[in-house]
Design a protein around this motif. Sequence first.
Motif, PDB file in Angstrom:
ATOM      1  N   ASP A   1       0.833  -1.217   0.000  1.00 21.79           N
ATOM      2  CA  ASP A   1       0.000   0.000   0.000  1.00 21.79           C
ATOM      3  C   ASP A   1       0.869   1.270   0.000  1.00 21.79           C
TER       4      ASP A   1
ATOM      5  N   SER B   1     -20.418   9.731   0.768  1.00 22.55           N
ATOM      6  CA  SER B   1     -19.788   9.289   2.022  1.00 22.55           C
ATOM      7  C   SER B   1     -19.544  10.511   2.910  1.00 22.55           C
TER       8      SER B   1
ATOM      9  N   LYS C   1     -16.704  11.707   3.848  1.00 22.09           N
ATOM     10  CA  LYS C   1     -15.653  12.556   3.252  1.00 22.09           C
ATOM     11  C   LYS C   1     -16.188  13.321   2.050  1.00 22.09           C
TER      12      LYS C   1
ATOM     13  N   GLN D   1     -21.868   4.099   1.443  1.00 24.95           N
ATOM     14  CA  GLN D   1     -20.699   4.302   2.297  1.00 24.95           C
ATOM     15  C   GLN D   1     -20.942   5.328   3.409  1.00 24.95           C
TER      16      GLN D   1
HETATM   17  C1  LIG Z   1      -5.323   1.145   3.085  1.00 27.74           C
HETATM   18  C2  LIG Z   1      -6.719   1.643   2.897  1.00 27.74           C
HETATM   19  C3  LIG Z   1      -7.111   2.164   1.676  1.00 27.74           C
HETATM   20  C4  LIG Z   1      -8.396   2.653   1.477  1.00 27.74           C
HETATM   21  N1  LIG Z   1      -8.723   3.195   0.270  1.00 27.74           N
HETATM   22  C5  LIG Z   1      -9.943   3.764   0.107  1.00 27.74           C
HETATM   23  C6  LIG Z   1     -10.245   4.451  -1.109  1.00 27.74           C
HETATM   24  O1  LIG Z   1      -9.415   4.566  -2.043  1.00 27.74           O
HETATM   25  N2  LIG Z   1     -11.484   5.021  -1.218  1.00 27.74           N
HETATM   26  C7  LIG Z   1     -12.409   4.945  -0.216  1.00 27.74           C
HETATM   27  O2  LIG Z   1     -13.511   5.477  -0.385  1.00 27.74           O
HETATM   28  N3  LIG Z   1     -12.137   4.317   0.946  1.00 27.74           N
HETATM   29  C8  LIG Z   1     -10.924   3.728   1.136  1.00 27.74           C
HETATM   30  N4  LIG Z   1     -10.625   3.114   2.322  1.00 27.74           N
HETATM   31  C9  LIG Z   1     -11.639   3.125   3.403  1.00 27.74           C
HETATM   32  C10 LIG Z   1     -11.595   4.491   4.120  1.00 27.74           C
HETATM   33  O3  LIG Z   1     -10.478   4.541   5.000  1.00 27.74           O
HETATM   34  C11 LIG Z   1     -12.878   4.796   4.905  1.00 27.74           C
HETATM   35  O4  LIG Z   1     -13.160   3.766   5.822  1.00 27.74           O
HETATM   36  C12 LIG Z   1     -14.094   4.986   4.005  1.00 27.74           C
HETATM   37  O5  LIG Z   1     -13.745   5.657   2.804  1.00 27.74           O
HETATM   38  C13 LIG Z   1     -15.197   5.767   4.707  1.00 27.74           C
HETATM   39  O6  LIG Z   1     -14.677   7.009   5.121  1.00 27.74           O
HETATM   40  P1  LIG Z   1     -15.654   8.267   5.439  1.00 27.74           P
HETATM   41  O7  LIG Z   1     -16.795   7.709   6.244  1.00 27.74           O
HETATM   42  O8  LIG Z   1     -14.808   9.210   6.229  1.00 27.74           O
HETATM   43  O9  LIG Z   1     -16.097   8.841   4.143  1.00 27.74           O
HETATM   44  C14 LIG Z   1      -9.343   2.600   2.537  1.00 27.74           C
HETATM   45  C15 LIG Z   1      -8.959   2.054   3.774  1.00 27.74           C
HETATM   46  C16 LIG Z   1      -7.673   1.591   3.946  1.00 27.74           C
HETATM   47  C17 LIG Z   1      -7.293   1.033   5.298  1.00 27.74           C
END
Ligand SMILES: Cc1cc2nc3c(=O)[nH]c(=O)nc-3n(C[C@H](O)[C@H](O)[C@H](O)COP(=O)(O)O)c2cc1C
Length: 199
Positions: free
Chosen positions: A29, A67, A69, A126
Motif C-alpha cells: 500500500d 460518504s 468525506k 458508504q
Molecule cells: C489502506 C486503505 C485504503 C483505502 N482506500 C480507500 C479508497 O481509495 N477510497 C475509499 O472510499 N475508501 C478507502 N478506504 C476506506 C476508508 O479509509 C474509509 O473507511 C471509508 O472511505 C469511509 O470514510 P468516510 O466515512 O470518512 O467517508 C481505505 C482504507 C484503507 C485502510
Amino acid sequence: MKTSIKKGQNPINLVQEWLEDAQKKGIPDHNAIALATSNQNGHPNVRMVLLKEIDHKGFIFYTNYNSTKGREISHTSNVAFSLHWRTLKRQIRVKGSSEILEAVKSDEYFYSRPLQSRYGAWASKQSTILSSREKLINEVAKIALKLGKSPPRPEFWGGFRIIPSEIEFWNEGKFRIHDRFRYIWNKESAEWDSVRLYP
Ligand SMILES: Cc1cc2nc3c(=O)[nH]c(=O)nc-3n(C[C@H](O)[C@H](O)[C@H](O)COP(=O)(O)O)c2cc1C
C-alpha cells in the motif's frame, strides 16, 4: 537521496518520484494516504484512501461522493493528506483543495476495476449504518442480477482531484537532524516557491 531544493522544481513530480521509489521497494500500500477533511464546524476527520493517479494538476483518489468525506468536501473543499514510508524514512504532506474529477476519467477508472468491486460500489451506501454484513452481501448479489456484466458507473461514485497549494517533504536525518523543505504555490508568479524548514 533527492533532498536538495532546486529552484523551479515541480514538487508534484517529486511526489511521483518518491512514490515510485516506494513502489520499487515493494512497500505494501505504498500509495495509501491519510486524508483529512473537515466538517462545517471545522472539526477534522482523517481516513486512509488510495492515491490512484498523479497528473499535472494534482492528486486523484476515488470514493463515494455521498460518504462522510464526500459530503465534507462538498461543504469545504480544503483538504490535507500525508504519506509516510517507514523503510524509506520519508514523509510527504500536502495541503490543497478538492475538485470533482472529470466524469470521463472516473468512468475510465471505474471500468478498469474488477466486476465485483463495481457491484460493491453500487451496493455500498458508504458511511451510513448497515444493520448486518449479510444485508450488504445480499445487496451485492441483487445488484449483480439487476445490472449484469457491465454495470455503469453510479453517479454517486467517482474521483476527486486534490489541487495542491503546499507540498512538504521530510527525510529522516541522523540523530534526528532531519531534512525538511516546503513548496508553496505562488499565485502571482504562477511558480512554486520553496523554503527549507527547521525539522
Ligand atoms: C489502506 C486503505 C485504503 C483505502 N482506500 C480507500 C479508497 O481509495 N477510497 C475509499 O472510499 N475508501 C478507502 N478506504 C476506506 C476508508 O479509509 C474509509 O473507511 C471509508 O472511505 C469511509 O470514510 P468516510 O466515512 O470518512 O467517508 C481505505 C482504507 C484503507 C485502510
